[in-house]
Design a protein around this motif. Structure first.
Motif, PDB file in Angstrom:
ATOM      1  N   THR A 137       0.824  -1.217   0.000  1.00 32.69           N
ATOM      2  CA  THR A 137       0.000   0.000   0.000  1.00 32.69           C
ATOM      3  C   THR A 137       0.852   1.257   0.000  1.00 32.69           C
ATOM      4  N   LEU A 138       1.992   1.197   0.709  1.00 32.08           N
ATOM      5  CA  LEU A 138       2.858   2.378   0.819  1.00 32.08           C
ATOM      6  C   LEU A 138       4.266   2.067   0.302  1.00 32.08           C
ATOM      7  N   PRO A 139       4.411   1.853  -1.013  1.00 36.72           N
ATOM      8  CA  PRO A 139       5.761   1.665  -1.569  1.00 36.72           C
ATOM      9  C   PRO A 139       6.538   2.978  -1.502  1.00 36.72           C
ATOM     10  N   LYS A 140       7.842   2.897  -1.729  1.00 37.25           N
ATOM     11  CA  LYS A 140       8.717   4.072  -1.581  1.00 37.25           C
ATOM     12  C   LYS A 140       8.270   5.236  -2.469  1.00 37.25           C
ATOM     13  N   THR A 141       7.823   4.929  -3.698  1.00 39.48           N
ATOM     14  CA  THR A 141       7.413   6.011  -4.616  1.00 39.48           C
ATOM     15  C   THR A 141       6.207   6.778  -4.063  1.00 39.48           C
ATOM     16  N   VAL A 142       5.253   6.055  -3.469  1.00 37.09           N
ATOM     17  CA  VAL A 142       4.069   6.702  -2.875  1.00 37.09           C
ATOM     18  C   VAL A 142       4.488   7.545  -1.670  1.00 37.09           C
ATOM     19  N   CYS A 143       5.389   7.023  -0.839  1.00 36.16           N
ATOM     20  CA  CYS A 143       5.880   7.764   0.332  1.00 36.16           C
ATOM     21  C   CYS A 143       6.558   9.067  -0.086  1.00 36.16           C
ATOM     22  N   VAL A 144       7.400   8.990  -1.113  1.00 31.07           N
ATOM     23  CA  VAL A 144       8.096  10.185  -1.622  1.00 31.07           C
ATOM     24  C   VAL A 144       7.083  11.186  -2.169  1.00 31.07           C
ATOM     25  N   TRP A 145       6.074  10.688  -2.885  1.00 36.69           N
ATOM     26  CA  TRP A 145       5.042  11.564  -3.446  1.00 36.69           C
ATOM     27  C   TRP A 145       4.261  12.269  -2.343  1.00 36.69           C
ATOM     28  N   LEU A 146       3.898  11.537  -1.291  1.00 39.89           N
ATOM     29  CA  LEU A 146       3.131  12.121  -0.181  1.00 39.89           C
ATOM     30  C   LEU A 146       3.937  13.201   0.546  1.00 39.89           C
TER      31      LEU A 146
END
Length: 307
Positions: A137-146
């Motif tokens: 649900t929270l891959p690195k790309t999503v974390c960076v985007w958030l």
């Protein structure tokens, strides 16, 4: 007191600070210097620990915590050095440009912190309610985007707040009854009609506060529901410990923040400085302590680096 006529431009402000007495100022210098040193040590230490420990570095929660620590260190640095210098030098002046920069930076990091705390609440919801899908649900790309979105919103909202605060002439006085350039005390010095500007600021503060606290509240309602359905006492305890640190940080930050900014300027009183000290200077000190003392993984990572 120095009063400014409408025909002259203010090139500096005077910050009254927390105390008039030289003895009290010296005592406050010692106290706040210690707070600042430990704030930097705690937050820079947390950033370093997460950055160098592979387990922490690859976990979304600690990626967000690393940025929260960076924000706290910057948040405190925006205010504290100038305040410490004023205690020692007795010079309470701050240039007009310096005041604008301080307010913009303070609002920027404050807004970023709000959104990071909301993201971390969603992170805790995912960890407790969907533990098997947590990393998916929270891959690195999503974390960076958030995190990037948090900084972008901070940049935009800080521009709006600063523009509204400095959007009219200051012709009543250049004396700010506060220890840093904050929205409320600055608006009191404006001699133009500030009603519309106050309403715009109040609307955006409400929007930020309600949206981020709403995400936090909804996340924790789902977490509470999931915890109550757990049969194992051990599972409940683990879920509670997972969220306790974040809840304590949220309560400290939002409690004093709402007190300061969701009331009309006419309602502000002597308690404002106390509340402001708490959420601008004490909270950044407590956050790494709370996460260190209540988090088993952080303590284990620290012990590994001490060996």
């Amino acid at each position: 007191k120095m009063f400014i006529s409408s025909n002259h431009t203010i090139n500096k402000f005077v910050l009254l600070g927390l105390a008039e007495s030289p003895d009290v100022q010296l005592l406050l210098f010692g106290v706040f210097l210690l707070i600042y040193v430990f704030t930097l040590l705690g937050n820079v230490g947390m950033i370093t620990l997460v950055g160098t420990d592979p387990h922490l570095h690859n976990t979304p929660m600690y990626f967000f915590l690393q940025h929260l620590s960076f924000t706290d260190a910057c948040y405190s640095t925006v205010i504290m050095p100038n305040m410490l210098v004023s205690f020692i030098s007795r010079n309470k002046d701050i240039s007009f440009a310096g005041c604008v920069a301080q307010l913009y930076s303070f609002v920027f990091f404050g807004i970023v912190e709000c959104y990071l705390l909301a993201i971390m609440a969603y992170d805790r919801y995912t960890a407790v309610c969907s533990p098997l899908r947590y990393v998916v649900t929270l891959p690195k790309t999503v974390c960076v985007w958030l995190v990037s979105a948090s900084y972008l919103l901070g940049f935009l909202y800080a521009a709006i707040y600063t523009g509204c605060t400095f959007g009219g002439p200051f012709c009543n006085s250049n004396i700010i009854d506060h220890f840093f350039c904050d929205i409320g005390p600055l608006l009191k010095l404006s001699c133009s009609d500030r009603f519309l500007r106050e309403k715009v600021i109040f609307a955006f503060v409400s929007l930020n506060g309600i949206s981020t606290s709403g995400i936090i509240l909804i996340s924790y309602l789902y977490i509470l529901s999931a915890v109550l359905r757990m049969r194992s006492v051990q599972s409940r305890s683990k879920a509670f410990n997972t969220c306790a640190s974040h809840l304590m940080v949220v309560s400290l930050f939002y409690g004093t923040g709402f007190f300061m900014y969701l009331q009309p300027s006419t309602s502000h009183n002597g308690l404002d400085k106390v509340a402001a000290v708490f959420y601008t200077l004490v909270t950044p000190l407590l956050n790494p302590i709370i996460y260190s003392l209540r988090n088993r993984e952080v303590k284990e990572a620290f012990m590994r680096h001490m060996k």
